[in-house]
Design a protein around this motif. Sequence first.
Motif, PDB file in Angstrom:
ATOM      1  N   LYS A 248       0.831  -1.203   0.000  1.00 35.52           N
ATOM      2  CA  LYS A 248       0.000   0.000   0.000  1.00 35.52           C
ATOM      3  C   LYS A 248       0.870   1.259   0.000  1.00 35.52           C
ATOM      4  CE  LYS A 248      -3.921   0.628   0.682  1.00 35.52           C
ATOM      5  NZ  LYS A 248      -5.013   1.019  -0.254  1.00 35.52           N
ATOM      6  N   ASP A 260      -3.655   7.663   0.847  1.00 30.83           N
ATOM      7  CA  ASP A 260      -3.511   6.215   1.003  1.00 30.83           C
ATOM      8  C   ASP A 260      -2.248   5.869   1.796  1.00 30.83           C
ATOM      9  OD1 ASP A 260      -5.828   5.730  -0.340  1.00 30.83           O
ATOM     10  OD2 ASP A 260      -4.884   5.224  -2.245  1.00 30.83           O
ATOM     11  N   ALA A 264      -2.300   3.885   5.306  1.00 32.44           N
ATOM     12  CA  ALA A 264      -1.546   2.651   5.532  1.00 32.44           C
ATOM     13  C   ALA A 264      -0.657   2.767   6.767  1.00 32.44           C
ATOM     14  CB  ALA A 264      -0.703   2.318   4.299  1.00 32.44           C
TER      15      ALA A 264
END
Length: 295
Positions: A248, A260, A264
């Motif tokens: 990720k 993102d 993560a």
Amino acid sequence: MQKERLLQHRILPVVTVLLVIIAIWYVAAYVMNSPFQRDLDRRGNVTSTAMEFFQKTMAQPKPVLPAPHQVVSNVFENTFLRSVSSNRSLVYHGWVTLSSTVAGFTMGTLLGILIAVGIVHVKALDRSLMPWIIASQTVPILAVAPMVIVVLGAVNITGLLPKALISTYLSFFPVAVGMVKGLRSPELIQLDLMRTYHASAGQTFWKLRVPASIPFLFTSMKVAIAASLVGAIVGELPTGAVAGIGSKLLAGAYYSQTIDIWAALIAGSVLAALLVTIVGIVGKIVDRSMGGRLA
């Protein structure tokens, strides 16, 4: 009365620090996202009030620094609103990383205990092995991980094992050091008492040294499990993994999806906190079963 003390001495300080961090985070997000937003407004000939400009900096799709609410929204969406089998689910990626973390942590704990037992009982190992163990931790894990992946890949060993070995490399050291200190924690008068009872070396080890080392073991295991998670994530980076928290991070960096990336990171932090908590609970259960007192 106990609830008030718990609120004052534990919950309130944590909440206060958390609120300060969030406030600083929002300020930093505004400062770092403002130049890009000004450039967008200038190109589009858009005039915004101070509040409208602030709101725009907090809602950019690819901000330099995501705002806290953007990260929380992403974590919530990819944790609770997606199928656990989806490659966008943080639960799915967390499970992949967790599997290599637990495997590496288990091997690292066993290796650390074996090394500690050898160091305590064999003077030659204490003088020769311990310096090398300490020196091994001076090598950056980012330098070790690619070598492990390449060497094992050359003999067709891929998947879980290479990542678990990297986790083992990081997790065995705190366990070894903690167990050495724990096994050596009995005082001379206690060792003399065991000799007075004509106890053998094995009896002294199992009935005195091991019980004395348990608190040290679980304290070091808390450090080891967190280090093991870091090793698992780092191990996913040079492999170009398609699953796991490391993947990720790679995907977010490749496509400039900073939200993102932060999501993560938050997922990894939560996973680490849960693992450390579980080890702590197991340690308290073991301590209670051995007759220890809980605070």
